[in-house]
Design a protein around this motif. Structure first.
Motif, PDB file in Angstrom:
ATOM      1  N   LEU A  98     -32.589   9.011  -6.861  1.00 53.42           N
ATOM      2  CA  LEU A  98     -31.733  10.290  -6.065  1.00 53.42           C
ATOM      3  C   LEU A  98     -31.564  11.439  -6.755  1.00 53.42           C
ATOM      4  O   LEU A  98     -31.573  11.261  -8.120  1.00 53.42           O
ATOM      5  CB  LEU A  98     -30.469   9.508  -5.751  1.00 53.42           C
ATOM      6  CG  LEU A  98     -30.242   8.450  -5.023  1.00 53.42           C
ATOM      7  CD1 LEU A  98     -28.663   8.140  -4.801  1.00 53.42           C
ATOM      8  CD2 LEU A  98     -30.557   8.553  -3.350  1.00 53.42           C
ATOM      9  N   LEU A  99     -31.828  12.567  -6.465  1.00 47.79           N
ATOM     10  CA  LEU A  99     -31.698  13.793  -7.124  1.00 47.79           C
ATOM     11  C   LEU A  99     -30.276  14.297  -6.743  1.00 47.79           C
ATOM     12  O   LEU A  99     -29.947  14.659  -5.782  1.00 47.79           O
ATOM     13  CB  LEU A  99     -32.814  14.801  -6.763  1.00 47.79           C
ATOM     14  CG  LEU A  99     -34.270  14.347  -6.961  1.00 47.79           C
ATOM     15  CD1 LEU A  99     -35.214  15.485  -6.640  1.00 47.79           C
ATOM     16  CD2 LEU A  99     -34.575  13.850  -8.196  1.00 47.79           C
ATOM     17  N   TYR A 108     -29.475  24.844  -1.130  1.00 45.43           N
ATOM     18  CA  TYR A 108     -29.828  24.346  -2.241  1.00 45.43           C
ATOM     19  C   TYR A 108     -30.461  22.982  -2.063  1.00 45.43           C
ATOM     20  O   TYR A 108     -31.429  22.538  -2.736  1.00 45.43           O
ATOM     21  CB  TYR A 108     -28.456  24.208  -3.104  1.00 45.43           C
ATOM     22  CG  TYR A 108     -27.982  25.323  -3.626  1.00 45.43           C
ATOM     23  CD1 TYR A 108     -28.126  26.777  -3.261  1.00 45.43           C
ATOM     24  CD2 TYR A 108     -27.409  25.311  -4.968  1.00 45.43           C
ATOM     25  CE1 TYR A 108     -28.016  27.798  -3.848  1.00 45.43           C
ATOM     26  CE2 TYR A 108     -27.022  26.524  -5.711  1.00 45.43           C
ATOM     27  CZ  TYR A 108     -26.966  27.525  -5.251  1.00 45.43           C
ATOM     28  OH  TYR A 108     -26.810  28.694  -5.870  1.00 45.43           O
ATOM     29  N   ALA A 109     -29.933  22.084  -1.035  1.00 50.19           N
ATOM     30  CA  ALA A 109     -30.342  20.681  -0.944  1.00 50.19           C
ATOM     31  C   ALA A 109     -31.637  20.894  -0.505  1.00 50.19           C
ATOM     32  O   ALA A 109     -32.708  20.036  -0.816  1.00 50.19           O
ATOM     33  CB  ALA A 109     -29.640  19.869  -0.189  1.00 50.19           C
ATOM     34  N   ALA A 110     -32.470  21.682   0.513  1.00 52.60           N
ATOM     35  CA  ALA A 110     -33.440  22.105   1.065  1.00 52.60           C
ATOM     36  C   ALA A 110     -34.523  22.232   0.075  1.00 52.60           C
ATOM     37  O   ALA A 110     -35.450  22.073  -0.044  1.00 52.60           O
ATOM     38  CB  ALA A 110     -33.598  22.894   2.154  1.00 52.60           C
ATOM     39  N   VAL A 127     -31.901  13.614  -1.533  1.00 47.89           N
ATOM     40  CA  VAL A 127     -31.081  14.752  -2.518  1.00 47.89           C
ATOM     41  C   VAL A 127     -29.752  14.720  -2.079  1.00 47.89           C
ATOM     42  O   VAL A 127     -29.466  14.818  -0.894  1.00 47.89           O
ATOM     43  CB  VAL A 127     -31.765  16.132  -2.428  1.00 47.89           C
ATOM     44  CG1 VAL A 127     -33.262  16.050  -2.787  1.00 47.89           C
ATOM     45  CG2 VAL A 127     -31.661  16.849  -1.155  1.00 47.89           C
ATOM     46  N   TYR A 128     -28.817  15.235  -3.191  1.00 48.83           N
ATOM     47  CA  TYR A 128     -27.439  15.562  -2.694  1.00 48.83           C
ATOM     48  C   TYR A 128     -27.041  16.594  -3.350  1.00 48.83           C
ATOM     49  O   TYR A 128     -27.310  16.980  -4.553  1.00 48.83           O
ATOM     50  CB  TYR A 128     -26.256  14.271  -3.477  1.00 48.83           C
ATOM     51  CG  TYR A 128     -26.327  13.309  -2.565  1.00 48.83           C
ATOM     52  CD1 TYR A 128     -24.946  12.924  -1.764  1.00 48.83           C
ATOM     53  CD2 TYR A 128     -27.002  11.964  -2.723  1.00 48.83           C
ATOM     54  CE1 TYR A 128     -24.937  11.759  -0.897  1.00 48.83           C
ATOM     55  CE2 TYR A 128     -26.973  10.867  -2.013  1.00 48.83           C
ATOM     56  CZ  TYR A 128     -25.997  10.595  -0.980  1.00 48.83           C
ATOM     57  OH  TYR A 128     -25.629   9.756  -0.133  1.00 48.83           O
ATOM     58  N   ASP A 137     -33.119   9.903   6.146  1.00 48.48           N
ATOM     59  CA  ASP A 137     -31.650  10.176   5.551  1.00 48.48           C
ATOM     60  C   ASP A 137     -32.103  10.640   4.095  1.00 48.48           C
ATOM     61  O   ASP A 137     -31.911   9.928   3.173  1.00 48.48           O
ATOM     62  CB  ASP A 137     -31.003   8.909   5.653  1.00 48.48           C
ATOM     63  CG  ASP A 137     -29.619   8.924   4.751  1.00 48.48           C
ATOM     64  OD1 ASP A 137     -29.060  10.322   4.907  1.00 48.48           O
ATOM     65  OD2 ASP A 137     -29.012   8.135   4.224  1.00 48.48           O
ATOM     66  N   LEU A 138     -32.403  12.057   3.948  1.00 46.82           N
ATOM     67  CA  LEU A 138     -32.778  12.397   2.579  1.00 46.82           C
ATOM     68  C   LEU A 138     -32.237  13.605   2.328  1.00 46.82           C
ATOM     69  O   LEU A 138     -32.424  14.225   1.115  1.00 46.82           O
ATOM     70  CB  LEU A 138     -34.637  13.241   3.204  1.00 46.82           C
ATOM     71  CG  LEU A 138     -35.436  11.961   3.199  1.00 46.82           C
ATOM     72  CD1 LEU A 138     -36.955  12.458   3.677  1.00 46.82           C
ATOM     73  CD2 LEU A 138     -35.538  11.131   2.143  1.00 46.82           C
ATOM     74  N   LEU A 139     -31.054  13.887   2.972  1.00 52.26           N
ATOM     75  CA  LEU A 139     -30.443  15.290   2.689  1.00 52.26           C
ATOM     76  C   LEU A 139     -28.904  14.990   2.930  1.00 52.26           C
ATOM     77  O   LEU A 139     -28.372  14.895   3.838  1.00 52.26           O
ATOM     78  CB  LEU A 139     -30.996  16.390   3.327  1.00 52.26           C
ATOM     79  CG  LEU A 139     -30.188  17.819   3.179  1.00 52.26           C
ATOM     80  CD1 LEU A 139     -31.217  18.961   3.398  1.00 52.26           C
ATOM     81  CD2 LEU A 139     -29.249  18.268   3.906  1.00 52.26           C
ATOM     82  N   GLU A 140     -28.018  15.542   1.974  1.00 47.74           N
ATOM     83  CA  GLU A 140     -26.489  15.312   1.894  1.00 47.74           C
ATOM     84  C   GLU A 140     -25.773  16.433   1.504  1.00 47.74           C
ATOM     85  O   GLU A 140     -26.189  16.581   0.367  1.00 47.74           O
ATOM     86  CB  GLU A 140     -25.877  13.986   1.748  1.00 47.74           C
ATOM     87  CG  GLU A 140     -26.402  12.739   2.727  1.00 47.74           C
ATOM     88  CD  GLU A 140     -25.261  11.666   2.609  1.00 47.74           C
ATOM     89  OE1 GLU A 140     -23.922  11.922   2.242  1.00 47.74           O
ATOM     90  OE2 GLU A 140     -25.817  10.582   2.954  1.00 47.74           O
ATOM     91  N   VAL A 141     -24.894  17.039   2.003  1.00 45.84           N
ATOM     92  CA  VAL A 141     -24.107  18.123   1.272  1.00 45.84           C
ATOM     93  C   VAL A 141     -22.485  17.635   1.105  1.00 45.84           C
ATOM     94  O   VAL A 141     -22.055  17.136   2.376  1.00 45.84           O
ATOM     95  CB  VAL A 141     -24.345  19.350   2.085  1.00 45.84           C
ATOM     96  CG1 VAL A 141     -23.262  20.418   1.439  1.00 45.84           C
ATOM     97  CG2 VAL A 141     -25.577  19.956   2.010  1.00 45.84           C
ATOM     98  N   ILE A 142     -22.027  17.501   0.442  1.00 45.28           N
ATOM     99  CA  ILE A 142     -20.609  17.208   0.157  1.00 45.28           C
ATOM    100  C   ILE A 142     -19.735  18.178  -0.567  1.00 45.28           C
ATOM    101  O   ILE A 142     -19.757  18.935  -1.541  1.00 45.28           O
ATOM    102  CB  ILE A 142     -20.409  15.859  -0.815  1.00 45.28           C
ATOM    103  CG1 ILE A 142     -21.478  14.867  -0.690  1.00 45.28           C
ATOM    104  CG2 ILE A 142     -19.257  15.207  -0.941  1.00 45.28           C
ATOM    105  CD1 ILE A 142     -21.337  13.949   0.621  1.00 45.28           C
ATOM    106  N   LEU A 143     -18.732  18.459   0.200  1.00 47.21           N
ATOM    107  CA  LEU A 143     -17.644  19.297  -0.337  1.00 47.21           C
ATOM    108  C   LEU A 143     -16.216  18.579  -0.651  1.00 47.21           C
ATOM    109  O   LEU A 143     -15.647  17.865   0.203  1.00 47.21           O
ATOM    110  CB  LEU A 143     -17.217  20.488   0.747  1.00 47.21           C
ATOM    111  CG  LEU A 143     -18.209  21.122   1.323  1.00 47.21           C
ATOM    112  CD1 LEU A 143     -17.438  22.306   2.150  1.00 47.21           C
ATOM    113  CD2 LEU A 143     -19.081  22.006   0.390  1.00 47.21           C
TER     114      LEU A 143
END
Length: 324
Positions: free
Chosen positions: A117-118, A140-142, A164-165, A203-209
């Motif tokens: 994972l990145l 940023y994730a893209a 990526v996360y 399921d290749l991209l997640e953004v977490i706040l």
């Protein structure tokens, strides 16, 4: 040099040093492990001290962007670069960037395969920078995904893209979302017909706040990621209190690097606070002097008013009057 300009430059320099120190603290592997345990579903239920072993290499801390076109200058298939630059698009500098491998059981249930994972960690002070923060996280994730061509996969072998996360630590969120964790990710929706799920890898991209609480939490029974990070970056607690809470509540062992980073952050915080207080007093003094002059007050009367209102000595009042 003009006094106001000198103070502004000093404040800017201290704030930059403060920001860099936050990145340094976040880059400590045990802190990263706690963040992964609390946000990355692949590590859900795993203890942070065990996650540490899956963080490979040394996390990269970004500070200075490079020229466009140098995205993939790191060694092929290995390493991490905090700067992602694309011609005609400008450059992106990540705060803390690293990669981690999580274990997945094979079909026989015995062997374990490590999946890469990145991860990008961003420390964010301003929750309303003029755009929705999550849109920047998606960008940023893209960029992390598009930059993988030539490093993680070759030609059109897109199945080799690594997930990526982009995880954003929001230090001062608004009240409506304080002490929360918000997750944004891709989902499959069957619009028409019947299709069994699980055929495609999307399921290749997640953004977490991660939105910190406004006050330090007690958390004596069920410690949380939000509580740990608030303790870590608290301006209300001393270094000794922070270190004791980290060790006793969140089971983060003491280390010279972490302790040094927290001490430095406390020192910067106090210096910036003192500068802010001084600037606030100066603005108030300036306003009072202008008001007194409009009403025809003498210098002695103005001096006495400043002494009484701002608890200044005669010498301090005279210095402000000369300066302003």
């Amino acid at each position: 040099m003009d006094i106001q300009l000198s103070k502004a430059l000093w404040a800017t320099e201290k704030i930059q040093e403060y920001d860099n120190n936050i990145k340094f603290i976040l880059s400590q592997k045990i802190i990263l492990a706690h963040i992964l345990a609390g946000t990355v579903k692949e590590f859900s239920g795993m203890k942070p001290e065990k996650i540490v072993r899956y963080i490979e290499g040394e996390p990269q801390i970004g500070s200075i962007p490079v020229e466009a076109g140098l995205t993939n200058t790191c060694s092929k298939i290995h390493g991490s670069n905090t700067v992602d630059a694309v011609p005609a698009e400008g450059s992106v500098t990540y705060d803390v960037k690293f990669y981690v491998r999580y274990p997945v059981k094979q079909e026989n249930g015995r062997e374990k395969k490590l999946i890469k994972l990145l991860i990008d960690i961003e420390a964010q002070k301003d929750f309303y920078p003029g755009y929705d923060l999550v849109t920047r996280g998606i960008y940023y994730a893209a960029r992390q995904i598009s930059a993988q061509k030539g490093t993680e996969f070759e030609k059109s072998n897109y199945n080799e893209i690594k997930k990526v996360y982009s995880i954003w630590i929001c230090l001062y969120p608004p009240k409506y979302c304080e002490n929360t964790i918000m997750r944004y990710h891709l989902q499959e929706h069957i619009v028409n017909g019947n299709v069994s799920k699980g055929h495609f890898r999307y399921d290749l991209l997640e953004v977490i706040l991660v939105n910190l609480p406004h006050k330090v939490l007690e958390e004596k029974t069920e410690p949380t990621l939000n509580g740990m990070l608030k303790t870590l970056f608290s301006s209300e607690l001393s270094k000794e209190t922070i270190m004791n809470r980290l060790e006793n509540i969140y089971h983060i062992p003491k280390s010279e690097k972490l302790e040094g980073g927290i001490q430095t952050m406390c020192n910067f915080g106090e210096a910036i606070l003192e500068q802010g207080i001084e600037q606030g007093i100066e603005q108030g003094v300036r306003a009072m002097i202008n008001i007194c002059k409009k009403f025809g007050k003498t210098d002695n009367e103005i001096k006495e008013a400043l002494k009484e209102e701002f608890q200044l000595t005669v010498q301090q009042a005279e210095e402000y009057m000369k300066k302003l």
